[in-house]
Design an enzyme around this catalytic site. Structure first.
Site, PDB file in Angstrom:
ATOM      1  N   ALA A  53      13.887  63.427  -5.062  1.00 50.19           N
ATOM      2  CA  ALA A  53      13.725  62.510  -3.951  1.00 50.19           C
ATOM      3  C   ALA A  53      15.016  62.468  -3.176  1.00 50.19           C
ATOM      4  O   ALA A  53      15.010  62.434  -1.967  1.00 50.19           O
ATOM      5  CB  ALA A  53      13.388  61.124  -4.452  1.00 50.19           C
TER       6      ALA A  53
ATOM      7  N   ASN B 114      20.332  57.870  -8.136  1.00 50.08           N
ATOM      8  CA  ASN B 114      18.993  57.761  -7.566  1.00 50.08           C
ATOM      9  C   ASN B 114      17.943  58.153  -8.600  1.00 50.08           C
ATOM     10  O   ASN B 114      17.843  57.506  -9.641  1.00 50.08           O
ATOM     11  CB  ASN B 114      18.859  58.471  -6.213  1.00 50.08           C
ATOM     12  CG  ASN B 114      19.286  59.912  -6.162  1.00 50.08           C
ATOM     13  OD1 ASN B 114      20.468  60.226  -6.263  1.00 50.08           O
ATOM     14  ND2 ASN B 114      18.338  60.809  -5.968  1.00 50.08           N
ATOM     15  N   ASP B 115      17.152  59.171  -8.389  1.00 52.45           N
ATOM     16  CA  ASP B 115      15.923  59.388  -9.155  1.00 52.45           C
ATOM     17  C   ASP B 115      16.096  59.416 -10.672  1.00 52.45           C
ATOM     18  O   ASP B 115      17.008  60.067 -11.183  1.00 52.45           O
ATOM     19  CB  ASP B 115      15.300  60.744  -8.800  1.00 52.45           C
ATOM     20  CG  ASP B 115      15.126  60.961  -7.326  1.00 52.45           C
ATOM     21  OD1 ASP B 115      15.511  60.089  -6.543  1.00 52.45           O
ATOM     22  OD2 ASP B 115      14.599  62.022  -6.958  1.00 52.45           O
ATOM     23  N   PRO B 116      15.148  58.795 -11.397  1.00 45.25           N
ATOM     24  CA  PRO B 116      15.026  59.108 -12.820  1.00 45.25           C
ATOM     25  C   PRO B 116      14.555  60.550 -12.968  1.00 45.25           C
ATOM     26  O   PRO B 116      13.724  61.026 -12.200  1.00 45.25           O
ATOM     27  CB  PRO B 116      13.972  58.115 -13.322  1.00 45.25           C
ATOM     28  CG  PRO B 116      13.205  57.715 -12.115  1.00 45.25           C
ATOM     29  CD  PRO B 116      14.141  57.830 -10.948  1.00 45.25           C
TER      30      PRO B 116
END
Length: 596
Positions: free
Chosen positions: A2, A74-76
């Site tokens: 993302a 940010n993203d997992p």
């Protein structure tokens, strides 16, 4: 990956800020910017000599949400349970609280609440990932062999998929990972593919032919798609001649997720095992700055996902969360036979605030996710482990809220609290009529109606993080509407008065859900307050809203308040209200490494 792609735009002046997330124009290296897939944002990092303000850093820093000690996240990426340990990998910038220089951060836990921060699992040190180690997944192969597959960007910002293995599987923390010598294992070199829109591989699953499958977010002939690939050994992949699913009316799908669910059964299903008869599948995608999903079936003969309902207008697609929540990733937890999902919640203050804080971004509380009994939507609830932080329970029964009533929930820490409340409707005859057009933009309707505008049934709910004079407060509430033979409930999280500061995003989030009020009569609300992060679950997890708030009252210890309220014409009864102060978790306690 993302990578905040849906939110980031170039900025020319530090501090310029609109309702999209902007970043300062510090260019970290020649790999950033340019044309192509990165044109929507700048890779940037904070000045090395700027120390964060301790007061600001601690005022908004959460007590029990997952976030590194400092810098940008940010993203997992690739959460998993392996050999008694939960692993959470995440997109991380070692160099500052601004997006850029992304590596895979790595933390471990035995309870999903307390976390140990480790060295990065993956860093950008090969030609196929020198531009960044972007989002990916973990699949556990037969024989208990975890394998990472992730997106990397090369010097020309072309995206490809790469693989890594643990160096020593006997290490309980799996600290070190070795990249495959034949990386990248997947390139977007098929006709009709876009080399800068090819990212975020899913966890793998085994088809009826014994071959591994995997989906990758991509663009195919100008359409958004979950591209489908097959492999015998998880190392050598072949593109299937059709996508798992595609849509001709939406943007690139980031962070796709594909998993099986059983209607009415909150037990999780392992995609690498046989899927029982009657199971449905969920296909999730991150698009339009939110996480959306479809429920359908996985047609084994066609090797394709078939939605139960095809909806062309993506504004009507189902949502995982209606607030500040993106790039979610789920995994099957074999420890407790459940599926768990995490999401990234970005900051909604300004870039200069992030520089002053010294950190940006967090992950939502891990949630159990399952399919409702009617098979129409996913339900979510915080994992039970988070309740281990509860202390000093306050309980009330039989509260009656008439129009204009406020009931203060005292003796809990209003900055760190878990509140569960049931609202029982004495009558449903006063419900206002429902307008189906509201489904296209529930946020707009939340903003127009507001908690101060009386309705037939509602608004009723909670006022949280309220200052003494109510100049600052956040409202989480319901309104009930009558729609032909059913009732529609609007849940809102209204941030417009959450802070006196003008330079913040302060929307009114909202989502609708159907409810059988004639049968149930009660609407539940659970809200977890963790300083700048607020997560609310309405109707047993039918609607979930994550909000980020930055009130000045957080600096005034002991001066915030929580209230239950009703501003609707109909009386609302509260048969049960329970609230707890939440203790601080040990999140990313360092163990032999001081960089995080």
């Amino acid at each position: 990956m993302a990578q905040a792609w849906a939110f980031l735009l170039p900025v020319l002046v530090l501090g310029s800020y609109v309702t999209s997330l902007f970043f300062p124009s510090y260019i970290s290296n020649p790999l950033c910017g340019g044309d192509g897939g990165r044109s929507l944002f700048l890779c940037a990092q904070a000045p090395k000599d700027q120390d964060p303000s301790p007061a600001v850093s601690t005022m908004y820093k959460t007590a029990f949400h997952f976030q590194p000690a400092k810098n940008w996240m940010n993203d997992p990426s690739g959460p998993m349970y392996f050999n008694g340990i939960y692993h959470e990998f995440y997109q991380y910038n070692l160099n500052g609280p601004i997006f850029g220089d992304i590596v895979w951060g790595h933390s471990v836990s035995t309870d999903l609440v307390n976390w140990i921060g480790l060295e990065p699992a993956l860093v950008r040190d090969t030609p196929s990932d020198i531009d960044g180690c972007w989002t990916g997944s973990v699949t556990i192969l037969p024989g208990g062999k975890p394998i990472i597959i992730y997106t990397g960007g090369d010097i020309d910002q072309h995206q490809a998929q790469n693989i890594a293995f643990p160096k020593n599987r006997s290490d309980p923390y799996l600290r070190e990972w070795i990249k495959a010598p034949n990386n990248p294992v997947l390139r977007p070199d098929e006709p009709g593919m876009n080399s800068i829109e090819f990212r975020d591989p899913t966890t793998g699953w085994i088809g009826p032919d014994g071959l591994w499958r995997m989906a990758v977010g991509g663009e195919l002939n100008g359409y958004s798609a979950a591209l489908l690939y097959k492999s015998e050994d998880f190392l050598n992949w072949t593109k299937v001649d059709h996508p798992l699913y595609s849509h001709n009316g939406s943007n690139m799908w980031e962070c796709p997720d594909f998993f099986a669910v059983l209607p009415g059964n909150n037990a999780g299903l392992d995609l690498s095992a046989a899927i029982p008869q009657g199971a449905k599948h969920a296909l999730k995608m991150s698009v339009d700055s939110v996480d959306k999903y479809m429920i359908g079936v996985y047609d084994l003969q066609r090797d394709a996902f078939v939605p139960d309902n095809v909806v062309d207008d993506r504004r009507l697609w189902l949502r995982i969360d209606y607030g500040t929540f993106y790039a979610s990733k789920s995994f099957f937890d074999s420890n407790k036979n459940r599926r768990i999902i995490w999401g990234w919640s970005r900051e909604t203050d300004s870039p200069s605030d992030d520089l002053e804080k010294g950190w940006a971004g967090l992950h939502t509380i891990p949630r159990t996710i399952w399919l409702a009994g009617d098979g129409k939507q996913l339900l979510q609830w915080p994992v039970e482990e988070i309740e281990s932080l509860r202390t000093n329970e306050i309980s009330h029964q039989g509260i009656e809220l008439n129009k204009g009533d406020l009931f203060e929930i005292k003796e809990v820490d209003a900055f760190q609290a878990d509140v569960e409340i049931d609202f029982e409707l004495a009558s449903i005859d006063d419900a206002d009529p429902f307008d189906p057009s509201w489904l296209l933009d529930p946020e707009k309707h939340c903003g127009e109606a507001g908690a101060s505008v009386p309705g037939g049934i509602g608004p009723f709910g909670l006022v949280i993080l309220a200052s003494d004079n109510m100049d600052e407060h956040t409202e989480v509430y319901f309104r009930v509407y009558k729609s032909q033979e059913k009732y529609m409930v609007l849940m809102c999280s209204d941030l417009r008065r959450s802070s006196l500061r003008p330079d913040l995003e302060k929307p009114a989030y909202g989502g609708f859900f159907e409810f059988d009020l004639e049968k149930e009569r009660k609407i539940s609300l659970r809200t977890l307050i963790d300083r700048s992060a607020v997560e609310s679950f309405g109707g047993g997890g039918r609607v979930c809203i994550t909000s980020r708030v930055y009130p000045a009252v957080l600096a005034d210890v002991g001066r915030a308040h929580i209230y239950a309220f009703n501003n609707g014409s109909a009386t609302v009864r509260v048969p049960q209200l329970s609230a707890w102060t939440m203790r601080k978790a040990q999140v990313n306690v360092e163990k032999g490494w001081s960089a995080i």
